[in-house]
Design a protein around this motif. Structure first.
Motif, PDB file in Angstrom:
ATOM      1  N   UNK A  72       0.856  -1.186   0.000  1.00 45.17           N
ATOM      2  CA  UNK A  72       0.000   0.000   0.000  1.00 45.17           C
ATOM      3  C   UNK A  72       0.893   1.237   0.000  1.00 45.17           C
ATOM      4  N   UNK A  73       0.961   1.909  -1.156  1.00 45.12           N
ATOM      5  CA  UNK A  73       1.882   3.042  -1.294  1.00 45.12           C
ATOM      6  C   UNK A  73       1.198   4.379  -1.028  1.00 45.12           C
ATOM      7  N   UNK A  74      -0.091   4.351  -0.722  1.00 44.29           N
ATOM      8  CA  UNK A  74      -0.864   5.593  -0.622  1.00 44.29           C
ATOM      9  C   UNK A  74      -0.360   6.524   0.475  1.00 44.29           C
ATOM     10  N   UNK A  75       0.074   5.957   1.592  1.00 45.73           N
ATOM     11  CA  UNK A  75       0.447   6.793   2.727  1.00 45.73           C
ATOM     12  C   UNK A  75       1.886   6.587   3.174  1.00 45.73           C
ATOM     13  N   UNK A  76       2.720   6.012   2.311  1.00 48.39           N
ATOM     14  CA  UNK A  76       4.129   5.801   2.666  1.00 48.39           C
ATOM     15  C   UNK A  76       4.878   7.124   2.791  1.00 48.39           C
ATOM     16  N   UNK A  77       5.926   7.129   3.594  1.00 47.66           N
ATOM     17  CA  UNK A  77       6.807   8.294   3.645  1.00 47.66           C
ATOM     18  C   UNK A  77       7.510   8.438   2.298  1.00 47.66           C
ATOM     19  N   UNK A  78       7.983   9.648   1.998  1.00 46.79           N
ATOM     20  CA  UNK A  78       8.651   9.881   0.720  1.00 46.79           C
ATOM     21  C   UNK A  78       9.859   8.974   0.552  1.00 46.79           C
ATOM     22  N   UNK A  79      10.611   8.776   1.627  1.00 46.54           N
ATOM     23  CA  UNK A  79      11.811   7.954   1.545  1.00 46.54           C
ATOM     24  C   UNK A  79      11.462   6.500   1.234  1.00 46.54           C
ATOM     25  N   UNK A  80      10.471   5.966   1.950  1.00 46.93           N
ATOM     26  CA  UNK A  80      10.081   4.576   1.701  1.00 46.93           C
ATOM     27  C   UNK A  80       9.461   4.427   0.314  1.00 46.93           C
ATOM     28  N   UNK A  81       8.689   5.423  -0.090  1.00 45.66           N
ATOM     29  CA  UNK A  81       8.053   5.378  -1.404  1.00 45.66           C
ATOM     30  C   UNK A  81       9.096   5.368  -2.508  1.00 45.66           C
ATOM     31  N   UNK A  82      10.145   6.146  -2.354  1.00 48.96           N
ATOM     32  CA  UNK A  82      11.217   6.191  -3.342  1.00 48.96           C
ATOM     33  C   UNK A  82      11.874   4.819  -3.485  1.00 48.96           C
ATOM     34  N   UNK A  83      12.072   4.132  -2.361  1.00 50.84           N
ATOM     35  CA  UNK A  83      12.670   2.806  -2.403  1.00 50.84           C
ATOM     36  C   UNK A  83      11.780   1.792  -3.095  1.00 50.84           C
ATOM     37  N   UNK A  84      10.481   1.845  -2.792  1.00 51.82           N
ATOM     38  CA  UNK A  84       9.528   0.937  -3.434  1.00 51.82           C
ATOM     39  C   UNK A  84       9.480   1.201  -4.936  1.00 51.82           C
ATOM     40  N   UNK A  85       9.466   2.475  -5.312  1.00 49.00           N
ATOM     41  CA  UNK A  85       9.422   2.836  -6.733  1.00 49.00           C
ATOM     42  C   UNK A  85      10.638   2.292  -7.477  1.00 49.00           C
ATOM     43  N   UNK A  86      11.814   2.420  -6.892  1.00 52.84           N
ATOM     44  CA  UNK A  86      13.034   1.983  -7.578  1.00 52.84           C
ATOM     45  C   UNK A  86      13.075   0.471  -7.752  1.00 52.84           C
ATOM     46  N   UNK A  87      12.441  -0.263  -6.835  1.00 53.17           N
ATOM     47  CA  UNK A  87      12.463  -1.730  -6.899  1.00 53.17           C
ATOM     48  C   UNK A  87      11.318  -2.308  -7.713  1.00 53.17           C
ATOM     49  N   UNK A  88      10.161  -1.669  -7.669  1.00 56.85           N
ATOM     50  CA  UNK A  88       8.953  -2.302  -8.170  1.00 56.85           C
ATOM     51  C   UNK A  88       8.381  -1.709  -9.454  1.00 56.85           C
ATOM     52  N   UNK A  89       8.843  -0.516  -9.842  1.00 60.46           N
ATOM     53  CA  UNK A  89       8.265   0.145 -11.016  1.00 60.46           C
ATOM     54  C   UNK A  89       9.363   0.544 -11.992  1.00 60.46           C
ATOM     55  N   UNK A  90       9.178   0.172 -13.266  1.00 62.35           N
ATOM     56  CA  UNK A  90      10.068   0.621 -14.335  1.00 62.35           C
ATOM     57  C   UNK A  90       9.310   1.557 -15.258  1.00 62.35           C
ATOM     58  N   UNK A  91       9.992   2.596 -15.744  1.00 63.26           N
ATOM     59  CA  UNK A  91       9.340   3.599 -16.588  1.00 63.26           C
ATOM     60  C   UNK A  91       9.975   3.635 -17.976  1.00 63.26           C
ATOM     61  N   UNK A  92       9.117   3.777 -18.991  1.00 65.36           N
ATOM     62  CA  UNK A  92       9.554   4.013 -20.370  1.00 65.36           C
ATOM     63  C   UNK A  92       8.835   5.271 -20.847  1.00 65.36           C
ATOM     64  N   UNK A  93       9.609   6.252 -21.339  1.00 61.48           N
ATOM     65  CA  UNK A  93       9.018   7.518 -21.762  1.00 61.48           C
ATOM     66  C   UNK A  93       9.171   7.738 -23.258  1.00 61.48           C
ATOM     67  N   UNK A  94       8.285   8.543 -23.806  1.00 60.17           N
ATOM     68  CA  UNK A  94       8.312   8.871 -25.227  1.00 60.17           C
ATOM     69  C   UNK A  94       9.638   9.512 -25.628  1.00 60.17           C
ATOM     70  N   UNK A  95      10.214  10.328 -24.735  1.00 63.02           N
ATOM     71  CA  UNK A  95      11.437  11.075 -25.062  1.00 63.02           C
ATOM     72  C   UNK A  95      12.721  10.300 -24.767  1.00 63.02           C
ATOM     73  N   UNK A  96      12.625   9.060 -24.348  1.00 60.69           N
ATOM     74  CA  UNK A  96      13.751   8.155 -24.069  1.00 60.69           C
ATOM     75  C   UNK A  96      14.500   8.519 -22.782  1.00 60.69           C
ATOM     76  N   UNK A  97      14.922   9.805 -22.647  1.00 61.99           N
ATOM     77  CA  UNK A  97      15.666  10.260 -21.469  1.00 61.99           C
ATOM     78  C   UNK A  97      16.923   9.428 -21.210  1.00 61.99           C
ATOM     79  N   UNK A  98      17.711   9.225 -22.252  1.00 57.60           N
ATOM     80  CA  UNK A  98      18.984   8.526 -22.111  1.00 57.60           C
ATOM     81  C   UNK A  98      20.102   9.531 -21.850  1.00 57.60           C
ATOM     82  N   UNK A  99      21.180   9.051 -21.229  1.00 52.18           N
ATOM     83  CA  UNK A  99      22.358   9.892 -20.980  1.00 52.18           C
ATOM     84  C   UNK A  99      23.208   9.909 -22.243  1.00 52.18           C
ATOM     85  N   UNK A 100      23.336  11.085 -22.865  1.00 49.80           N
ATOM     86  CA  UNK A 100      23.951  11.188 -24.192  1.00 49.80           C
ATOM     87  C   UNK A 100      25.387  10.670 -24.251  1.00 49.80           C
ATOM     88  N   UNK A 101      26.163  10.919 -23.217  1.00 49.70           N
ATOM     89  CA  UNK A 101      27.572  10.560 -23.270  1.00 49.70           C
ATOM     90  C   UNK A 101      27.880   9.155 -22.805  1.00 49.70           C
TER      91      UNK A 101
END
Length: 231
Positions: A72-101
């Motif tokens: 349940x991510x609705x009421x998590x602290x920002x710090x805990x939410x950031x950790x859950x996001x990094x482990x459980x959610x992957x994002x793909x965007x239209x603009x790619x957002x790759x590191x050029x170098x």
């Protein structure tokens, strides 16, 4: 929590301040099980972008419950939410957002930086995932040496490398020509067949109609969900 759905929203409301307040999501209920490939589609202003942000834990609901892989991510602290996001959610965007170098390998490995994975293991996982998306021969190429379709494949690999519970793809074919769009569409189906759970947010009806499940939004509500069996 292994039996929990990849994503579950219960009576989710999202309002933005104004006179009167703007209700971007209006009592949304949605369940996406592990291994599904679904599209969220609708006209501009229907609530798709807000839905993407709430599903991806980039924005909190005003009311209701959001669960990712049983958390349940609705009421998590920002710090805990950031950790859950990094482990459980992957994002793909239209603009790619790759590191050029940086090479394709290093761009994909960044998907594991916040998971405390040692550098060598990050690189091994990145190589394996690039092979998984058909770019094993382009590992050391930088974004400016890649086609648009190849750059999007790198972005998809970056989203997959941590093997998240859920991948959210925002208009993944929006910047691509028809032929390249079809190849990315085919890749999404291949990844789905391989077990990935993917939700594509798009205004492209052709892309949406090619996926096993379509969730159509209008005025902040689910207008139609092909994954629901009529009573």
């Amino acid at each position: 929590m292994s039996d929990a759905p990849a994503l579950e929203l219960v009576d989710v409301v999202k309002e933005y301040a104004g006179t009167p307040p703007v209700r971007a999501l209006d009592g949304v209920n949605l369940r996406v099980d592990t291994g599904e490939l679904a599209a969220i589609v609708g006209p501009s202003g229907s609530g798709k972008s807000t839905m993407l942000h709430v599903m991806g834990t980039l924005d909190r609901p005003t009311d209701g419950t959001v669960r990712i892989a049983g958390h349940d991510v609705s009421a998590m602290s920002d710090r805990r939410l950031s950790g859950v996001r990094s482990r459980l959610v992957g994002f793909v965007f239209q603009q790619f957002f790759l590191l050029d170098g940086e090479s394709a390998l290093d761009n994909v490995a960044t998907g594991l930086i916040y998971s405390r994975v040692p550098k060598r293991k990050r690189q091994i996982a990145a190589v394996e995932t690039l092979h998984r998306v058909g770019l094993g021969h382009r590992i050391h190429h930088k974004p400016n040496e890649l086609s648009g379709g190849e750059r999007q494949r790198v972005a998809i690999a970056r989203a997959l490398v941590a093997r998240p519970a859920l991948v959210l793809a925002d208009e993944p074919t929006g910047n691509l020509d028809t032929s390249t769009s079809e190849s990315i569409q085919a890749l999404l189906h291949e990844l789905h067949a391989d077990g990935a759970t993917i939700i594509v947010v798009t205004h492209d009806n052709d892309l949406a109609d090619s996926l096993p499940r379509q969730i159509r939004f209008r005025d902040g509500r689910v207008e139609h969900d092909s994954g629901l069996v009529a009573p």
